[in-house]
Scaffold this active site. Sequence first.
Site, PDB file in Angstrom:
ATOM      1  N   ASP A  62      -5.057  -2.579  -7.622  1.00 28.64           N
ATOM      2  CA  ASP A  62      -4.090  -3.663  -7.777  1.00 28.64           C
ATOM      3  C   ASP A  62      -3.177  -3.624  -6.554  1.00 28.64           C
ATOM      4  O   ASP A  62      -2.235  -2.835  -6.493  1.00 28.64           O
ATOM      5  CB  ASP A  62      -3.290  -3.458  -9.070  1.00 28.64           C
ATOM      6  CG  ASP A  62      -2.142  -4.455  -9.225  1.00 28.64           C
ATOM      7  OD1 ASP A  62      -2.082  -5.425  -8.433  1.00 28.64           O
ATOM      8  OD2 ASP A  62      -1.302  -4.259 -10.133  1.00 28.64           O
ATOM      9  N   ASP A 106       1.690 -13.649 -15.771  1.00 24.43           N
ATOM     10  CA  ASP A 106       1.746 -12.579 -14.769  1.00 24.43           C
ATOM     11  C   ASP A 106       2.774 -12.917 -13.700  1.00 24.43           C
ATOM     12  O   ASP A 106       2.532 -13.748 -12.818  1.00 24.43           O
ATOM     13  CB  ASP A 106       0.358 -12.403 -14.145  1.00 24.43           C
ATOM     14  CG  ASP A 106       0.297 -11.255 -13.143  1.00 24.43           C
ATOM     15  OD1 ASP A 106       1.348 -10.655 -12.844  1.00 24.43           O
ATOM     16  OD2 ASP A 106      -0.804 -10.961 -12.649  1.00 24.43           O
ATOM     17  N   GLU A 125      -5.999 -11.485 -10.871  1.00 19.82           N
ATOM     18  CA  GLU A 125      -5.104 -10.529 -11.525  1.00 19.82           C
ATOM     19  C   GLU A 125      -4.946 -10.778 -13.029  1.00 19.82           C
ATOM     20  O   GLU A 125      -5.078  -9.843 -13.831  1.00 19.82           O
ATOM     21  CB  GLU A 125      -3.747 -10.537 -10.818  1.00 19.82           C
ATOM     22  CG  GLU A 125      -3.806  -9.890  -9.442  1.00 19.82           C
ATOM     23  CD  GLU A 125      -2.566 -10.146  -8.601  1.00 19.82           C
ATOM     24  OE1 GLU A 125      -1.639 -10.817  -9.099  1.00 19.82           O
ATOM     25  OE2 GLU A 125      -2.528  -9.689  -7.439  1.00 19.82           O
ATOM     26  N   LYS A 135       2.171  -9.162   1.402  1.00 16.66           N
ATOM     27  CA  LYS A 135       1.252 -10.018   0.643  1.00 16.66           C
ATOM     28  C   LYS A 135       1.688 -11.480   0.669  1.00 16.66           C
ATOM     29  O   LYS A 135       0.855 -12.386   0.644  1.00 16.66           O
ATOM     30  CB  LYS A 135       1.188  -9.504  -0.797  1.00 16.66           C
ATOM     31  CG  LYS A 135       0.145 -10.150  -1.678  1.00 16.66           C
ATOM     32  CD  LYS A 135       0.145  -9.444  -3.028  1.00 16.66           C
ATOM     33  CE  LYS A 135      -0.816 -10.080  -4.010  1.00 16.66           C
ATOM     34  NZ  LYS A 135      -0.787  -9.380  -5.319  1.00 16.66           N
TER      35      LYS A 135
END
Length: 508
Positions: free
Chosen positions: A23, A205, A183, A84
């Site tokens: 992850d 999420d 994810e 990211k």
Amino acid sequence: MSEFQKKTSLVNLETKTCSVGIDFGTTYSLIGFLLNKKIQIFSGERENTFLPSIVRYEKNKIIIGEKAEEINNKNYLRTIFSIKRLLGKSIQEIKNLFPKVPYIFLYDKDQEICIKTEQGKVSLVKIISEILKTLLKKVEFFLEKKIDTAVITVPSYFDNIQRKKIKNAAILSGLKNIRLLNEPTAAAIAYGCHFQKKGIILVYDLGGGTFDISILKINQGIFEVLSTSGDPQLGGDDFDELLSKYIERKSNIFTKENFFLKRKLLNLAKKIKLKLSNKENVLIEFENWKGNINRFEFENLIEPLVEKTLVLLRYSIKEALIKKEEITNIIMVGGSTYIPLIKEKLSLFFKKKIEFSIDPDKAVSIGATIQSNLLFNYQQNFLSKENKFILLDVVSFSLGIELMGGRVEKIIDKNSTIPISISKEFTTSKENQTVIMIHILQGEDSFVKNCRSLGKFFLRGIKKQAAGVPRIIVKFNVDESGFLQVNASEKETNIKASIKVDFLHTII
């Protein structure tokens, strides 16, 4: 030496190979592996911590993780965080979205975006690879074996360019067999396998830098994704930014172009945000100012962003062709879901109490590890027969081609289950046209300028005829691994041309 490292001598390995689930997060990154039929999640150098996704470049060394986080205030130009969020964007887009990011951006000879460091120009892909290498090395040390196979999770709303960057970083880290998994889908796998649940599951999420929603139907071992939605520029970092600006106004101490002070304030805002999840009021000190921030103030700041997630939630439910009352379980994923306001808003929306059924921080890495071991045939018997599953994932964006006038003709709609194959017939727009360009696009808009270009190719040798007479068949095929192949052919002469695009999350 950490407790994690000390356990090395106690490991009794059952196999000679190992596959991991990773992850890669905006704020923290985790890696999971299977040991004695149980999933283990690496917990960093200290107990109950994860690896911060932070890389610090000094002249003769690279520091990654906790140590980089500890010293990042000493020289902000050497420390890179939230990398990211920068993926898949041009330098100008980054400057527009994040005007206060304290990095110097450059392009290399291949037009890859780089950041100027003490060691020269370093690409975003290279920086991410250092984080992945660190995760892999720690587990390799623990298991005493080489790891070259992994499932890596990405936000469901990551586009072609962003997914490709993650895959390239994984290859650079030494991985050879790589699959990407959405994810929220990973979280649903963790939940479904652990609790043996069935029904319609919604995964909410909200992490450090991205927001994702996935709705899945779980029944008799089949995980079917019904819809995905989200925002790759919405997360806990945005809450920190809002809170830091509020403290500036309240203290009358403005950071302006002082990036050192700006970073110090952002770190403070993050700590306050975490404390406000458990406290109603937090006393703070910033430079020579002392004050307090209460939960009500913080919630007023972030409420518009939380409401934005609910708008996307409604949209995703509509796309799934269900009613919210049909959703049987809600899975909360990501560190930002600990914020009380978010649970309150979701409870009000669904008219029921929202509880954490699985660890929000570990759910994604657990799901990635499960899928990795099943997909790559390692220790498949770690799941009971009742928990074996088939994953039917979907296309995250619509796919189509360019038409005259800059418009887009959709061939495959967003949320179509893969594998899928669809053909459509087109024709020429000019007299005696012998060549036609096939421009492949990704996105939901009707105009080319608002979609992502995935590639172009030409069908040549078309028989000269009046405009509108030739019959051109364009076929889009997305296979089980998420590879798109586009074929074009002209019916009368049977001339053909094609292109392959590796753009989707390669998982099934």
